[in-house]
Design an enzyme around this catalytic site. Structure first.
Site, PDB file in Angstrom:
ATOM      1  N   LYS A 255       0.805  -1.340  -0.125  1.00 12.36           N
ATOM      2  CA  LYS A 255      -0.086  -0.117   0.036  1.00 12.36           C
ATOM      3  C   LYS A 255       0.957   1.452  -0.071  1.00 12.36           C
ATOM      4  O   LYS A 255       0.383   2.209  -0.517  1.00 12.36           O
ATOM      5  CB  LYS A 255      -1.011  -0.060   1.259  1.00 12.36           C
ATOM      6  CG  LYS A 255      -2.443   0.126   0.826  1.00 12.36           C
ATOM      7  CD  LYS A 255      -3.319   0.818   2.075  1.00 12.36           C
ATOM      8  CE  LYS A 255      -3.685   0.027   3.024  1.00 12.36           C
ATOM      9  NZ  LYS A 255      -4.589  -0.626   4.044  1.00 12.36           N
ATOM     10  N   ARG A 256       1.938   1.237   0.566  1.00 16.18           N
ATOM     11  CA  ARG A 256       2.919   2.191   0.785  1.00 16.18           C
ATOM     12  C   ARG A 256       3.307   2.881  -0.513  1.00 16.18           C
ATOM     13  O   ARG A 256       3.706   3.761  -0.842  1.00 16.18           O
ATOM     14  CB  ARG A 256       3.852   2.320   1.905  1.00 16.18           C
ATOM     15  CG  ARG A 256       3.614   2.766   3.164  1.00 16.18           C
ATOM     16  CD  ARG A 256       4.651   1.927   4.062  1.00 16.18           C
ATOM     17  NE  ARG A 256       4.423   0.601   4.265  1.00 16.18           N
ATOM     18  CZ  ARG A 256       5.419  -0.260   4.310  1.00 16.18           C
ATOM     19  NH1 ARG A 256       6.673   0.007   3.937  1.00 16.18           N
ATOM     20  NH2 ARG A 256       5.084  -1.670   4.316  1.00 16.18           N
TER      21      ARG A 256
END
Ligand code: GLU
Length: 473
Positions: A255-256
């Site tokens: 997600k980052r």
């Protein structure tokens, strides 16, 4: 007789449907469909603190969007606590599991001492019953966990559908906690919560699962699961552990570092069939085929040709795949998708027929529905041409031709053929070449220098919009 193929996907509802989970869902689904079997959705919601109904809804919506229809479920683990409880009791009675009253402080101390001795940390089996062994005195005020009485010797072996034969020595494996006491403050008589490895086995057993496709991160859990299947005398499914998906940077897709949920790609304007096609190829192949239908995938997906090495997420390839599907997509379908996207932007409805024709004209040059909506939006919302484009293309040399064109456009029949004729006549009358006239018109009317054939584009505007945009010359 071989049992009917039954596969499942078992997401934890702690977020959106992750791309990796979507891919294993796809493999599980395709494998079941290939064999005329069943595909089951199970929600693994035992992480009560992190599970949400919103996430369940999102997961189901993403599955529906991708067209991964399930034949059974969703089953919820939290609705099956009594069953886990009953199985645990059976296992304890049969000597396959035991209660352990170690406190967290004791476990810390145990590990500390092991580290100090240079050993790998492990549970020292102090509560494991053995013939002739005297167990510690049960402490007051402590709720026990239940542990698997893992075999001490021998090894766990399975032939992984993706990785091939795998063998792990039992001495490498701890007596795993399979059930925790109810959380503090739970109502009197509340049941304990099973851990992942235990609940998954009871479920796969009860649901008659024959093939498990899941992510690589679970390969280390499989030996415990197999030992639990064996302790229960339950038939063991075949396992296939798919390598992780790497991001563009070669690190685990996370997600980052970009979008990892199916929902994000839906919102970014990808078509579900393109997503499925792309996800399928990310870890599986059928010869050199890059584009195939769901039906073809079902026909071809027999559990072979699954890649052993991690695949890399490639946004450019996904965009290419999506562009291919956009080109083929029915204009009415695209019109509905674009209408939804425009509504999201706060823009009102466009007449169906106009919308369809615009989608038909622009879809060939778009990679996503969002991009297609940008093209349609230019018809609806005033455009602000870039000053540099105006300066470069709307020159004094072409201004008289532009004025003449505008005056003709005000009076002709409003269709592409007539517009094309007027464009040509204006060129001839002013001794210009097509780009010299077409580019400034594009800049002023469309806010861009490149579009499909100008007559076709203009015909899909309302005449008054075109005239208004050519007003200040
Ligand atoms: N809940 C687990 C996960 O989301 C399921 C793993 C499995 O398929 O066994 O990773």
């Amino acid at each position: 007789m071989t049992p009917t193929v039954r596969t499942r996907i078992a997401p934890s509802p702690t977020g959106f449907l992750h791309l990796g989970t979507a891919r294993t869902a796809l493999y599980s689904w395709a494998y079941a469909r290939h064999h005329g079997g069943h595909f089951i959705l199970r929600i693994e919601d035992t992480d009560v603190a992190r599970s949400t109904q919103e996430s369940v809804d999102q997961i189901i919506a993403s599955m529906r969007w991708l067209g991964l229809d399930y034949d059974e479920g969703p089953h919820y683990q939290m609705q099956r606590l009594e069953r886990y409880h009953a199985v645990v009791e059976q296992m304890i009675a049969a000597g396959a599991a035991y209660r352990c009253w170690c406190t967290p402080a004791e476990l810390d101390e145990m590990r500390e001492a092991q580290r100090a001795r240079g050993e790998k940390t492990h549970y020292d089996r102090r509560w494991r019953p053995e013939p002739g062994k005297v167990l510690p005195v049960i402490p007051a005020g402590i709720q026990p966990v239940v542990r698997l009485r893992n075999p001490l010797d021998g090894s766990v072996t399975w032939d992984d559908l993706v990785k091939g034969p795998i063998s792990i020595a039992n001495e490498e494996i701890d007596d795993l906690i399979i059930m925790r006491p109810p959380p503090e403050g739970a109502a009197e008589g509340a049941l304990g919560i099973p851990t992942y490895n235990f609940a998954v086995v009871v479920d796969d057993w009860d649901m008659g699962i024959t093939h498990v496709f899941r992510g690589d991160e679970h390969v280390n859990n499989t030996p415990w699961q197999i030992n639990i299947f064996q302790a229960l005398g339950a038939p063991q499914p075949r396992f296939g552990h798919c390598p992780i998906i790497l991001g563009e940077d070669g690190l685990k897709l996370s997600k980052r570092r970009g979008a990892v949920s199916v929902t994000a790609y839906e919102e970014a304007g990808y078509l579900p069939e393109a997503m499925l096609n792309y996800l399928a190829r990310l870890g599986w192949s059928h010869g050199d085929d890059e584009l195939f239908t769901r039906e073809q995938m079902v026909q071809w997906f027999d559990g072979s040709h699954l890649a052993r090495s991690p695949a890399q997420w490639d946004p450019a390839k996904l965009a290419w795949v999506n562009a291919q599907y956009l080109k083929q997509a029915d204009d009415s379908r695209l019109a509905a998708l674009v209408a939804r996207e425009l509504a999201r932007r706060g823009l009102g409805p466009v007449a169906d027929d106009l919308m369809r024709r615009r989608c038909g004209l622009y879809k060939d040059r778009c990679t996503t529905v969002v991009e297609l909506a940008d093209w349609v939006e230019m018809h609806e919302v005033p455009v602000v041409p870039a000053e540099a484009d105006v300066a470069q293309h709307v020159t004094d040399a072409v201004r008289p031709a532009l004025v003449a064109l505008r005056d003709r456009l005000a009076e002709i029949d409003w269709d592409a053929a007539t517009i094309a004729q007027v464009l040509k006549q204006t060129l001839t009358a002013h001794g210009l070449k097509m780009p010299q006239l077409a580019i400034p018109v594009r800049v002023l009317v469309c806010g861009r220098t490149q579009t499909p054939s100008l007559d076709a584009v203009l015909a899909l505007f309302e005449r008054r919009t075109v005239l208004a945009r050519l007003q200040h010359l």
